[in-house]
Motif scaffolding. Sequence first.
Motif, short mmCIF file in Angstrom:
data_model
loop_
_atom_site.label_atom_id
_atom_site.label_comp_id
_atom_site.label_asym_id
_atom_site.label_seq_id
_atom_site.Cartn_x
_atom_site.Cartn_y
_atom_site.Cartn_z
N LYS A 56 1.67 -12.65 -0.20
CA LYS A 56 1.36 -11.82 -1.28
C LYS A 56 1.07 -12.53 -2.44
O LYS A 56 0.37 -12.23 -3.43
CB LYS A 56 2.60 -10.83 -1.62
CG LYS A 56 2.74 -9.61 -0.38
CD LYS A 56 3.85 -8.95 -0.74
CE LYS A 56 4.28 -7.79 0.43
NZ LYS A 56 5.41 -7.30 0.29
N HIS A 60 -5.44 -12.06 -2.84
CA HIS A 60 -5.90 -10.93 -3.88
C HIS A 60 -5.85 -9.74 -3.27
O HIS A 60 -6.03 -9.67 -1.93
CB HIS A 60 -7.36 -11.32 -4.16
CG HIS A 60 -7.88 -10.32 -5.27
ND1 HIS A 60 -8.55 -9.35 -4.96
CD2 HIS A 60 -7.91 -10.59 -6.65
CE1 HIS A 60 -8.73 -8.65 -6.05
NE2 HIS A 60 -8.67 -9.29 -7.22
N LYS A 61 -5.35 -8.69 -4.25
CA LYS A 61 -5.01 -7.58 -3.45
C LYS A 61 -6.16 -6.55 -2.67
O LYS A 61 -6.02 -5.76 -1.61
CB LYS A 61 -4.36 -6.49 -4.47
CG LYS A 61 -5.61 -6.24 -5.54
CD LYS A 61 -4.78 -5.30 -6.53
CE LYS A 61 -5.80 -4.77 -7.56
NZ LYS A 61 -6.88 -4.14 -7.03
N ASP A 62 -7.24 -7.24 -3.11
CA ASP A 62 -8.56 -6.57 -2.33
C ASP A 62 -9.21 -7.63 -1.33
O ASP A 62 -10.51 -7.26 -0.83
CB ASP A 62 -9.83 -6.16 -3.13
CG ASP A 62 -8.97 -4.99 -4.12
OD1 ASP A 62 -8.39 -4.19 -3.71
OD2 ASP A 62 -9.26 -4.96 -5.48
N ALA A 63 -8.56 -8.43 -1.20
CA ALA A 63 -9.09 -9.64 -0.16
C ALA A 63 -9.36 -8.80 1.39
O ALA A 63 -8.56 -7.99 1.75
CB ALA A 63 -8.34 -10.58 0.24
N LEU A 64 -10.30 -9.25 2.09
CA LEU A 64 -10.73 -8.74 3.34
C LEU A 64 -10.72 -9.94 4.28
O LEU A 64 -11.14 -11.16 4.11
CB LEU A 64 -11.88 -8.03 3.44
CG LEU A 64 -12.02 -6.86 2.61
CD1 LEU A 64 -13.48 -6.43 2.42
CD2 LEU A 64 -11.29 -5.84 2.93
N THR A 77 -7.51 -5.48 5.90
CA THR A 77 -7.43 -5.78 4.50
C THR A 77 -6.26 -6.81 4.38
O THR A 77 -5.46 -7.14 5.27
CB THR A 77 -6.90 -4.62 3.76
OG1 THR A 77 -5.64 -3.94 4.23
CG2 THR A 77 -7.82 -3.24 3.98
N ALA A 78 -6.11 -7.26 3.25
CA ALA A 78 -4.80 -8.21 2.91
C ALA A 78 -3.66 -7.60 3.26
O ALA A 78 -2.67 -8.45 3.96
CB ALA A 78 -5.09 -8.67 1.62
N ALA A 79 -3.38 -6.44 2.74
CA ALA A 79 -2.09 -5.86 3.03
C ALA A 79 -1.93 -5.39 4.47
O ALA A 79 -0.83 -5.47 4.80
CB ALA A 79 -2.30 -4.17 2.11
N GLN A 80 -2.98 -5.06 5.17
CA GLN A 80 -2.66 -5.02 6.79
C GLN A 80 -2.41 -6.22 7.45
O GLN A 80 -1.52 -6.36 8.36
CB GLN A 80 -3.80 -4.31 7.43
CG GLN A 80 -4.17 -2.96 7.08
CD GLN A 80 -5.67 -2.48 7.49
OE1 GLN A 80 -6.72 -3.32 7.58
NE2 GLN A 80 -5.59 -1.25 7.84
N VAL A 141 -9.63 -14.56 -1.43
CA VAL A 141 -10.38 -13.57 -1.67
C VAL A 141 -11.06 -12.97 -0.33
O VAL A 141 -11.65 -11.88 -0.39
CB VAL A 141 -11.39 -13.47 -2.89
CG1 VAL A 141 -10.66 -13.86 -4.23
CG2 VAL A 141 -12.40 -14.81 -2.74
N ASN A 142 -11.08 -13.87 0.72
CA ASN A 142 -11.68 -13.70 1.88
C ASN A 142 -11.24 -14.76 2.89
O ASN A 142 -11.05 -15.85 2.70
CB ASN A 142 -13.35 -13.63 1.64
CG ASN A 142 -13.84 -13.14 2.81
OD1 ASN A 142 -13.56 -12.24 3.56
ND2 ASN A 142 -14.89 -13.98 3.54
#
Length: 150
Positions: A56, A60-64, A77-80, A141-142
């Motif tokens: 975490k 980045h919170k919006d990373a894919l 997604t980063a969270a998943q 970020v990716n």
Amino acid sequence: MKYLSLWVWLFIFPISSFAQKANIMNTDTTQETEIRNVIEQYYSKGIYEGNTELLKDIFHKDALLFGDVKGVPYYKTAAQYIEGVGSRLSPEKSGKAFKATIISIDVINTIATAKLNVKMYDFNYYNFITFHKIDGKWLIVNKTLTDVEL
């Protein structure tokens, strides 16, 4: 006199150019060292230990994440992704071999890419990770990945 000035210029110009390039290279080396630290102390360690807090800190919170695993398309997604790392048996606890190797790191200004080979369980992953330095911190970020048969 013209020739003397020309000879002086020809000898001084390459030296001053080299000094400027050396300075740029030192900066890139510093940035590369910072990214190497993020990969080794957060990313690889986080995956190996199943430590979601480390992950975490660097995603980045919006990373894919995109790619394929055993030929099956992969998107998270980063969270998943981080949730998945936390819910599986970590390589550390499983006692299975784990090896993360940095193949290359390229840095230009505040962006960078790293190519890694991560061997864990029955997987031989190649990762391409994109970083962006935001507020003085290198963040992922990716991430793209593929699993290659051993």
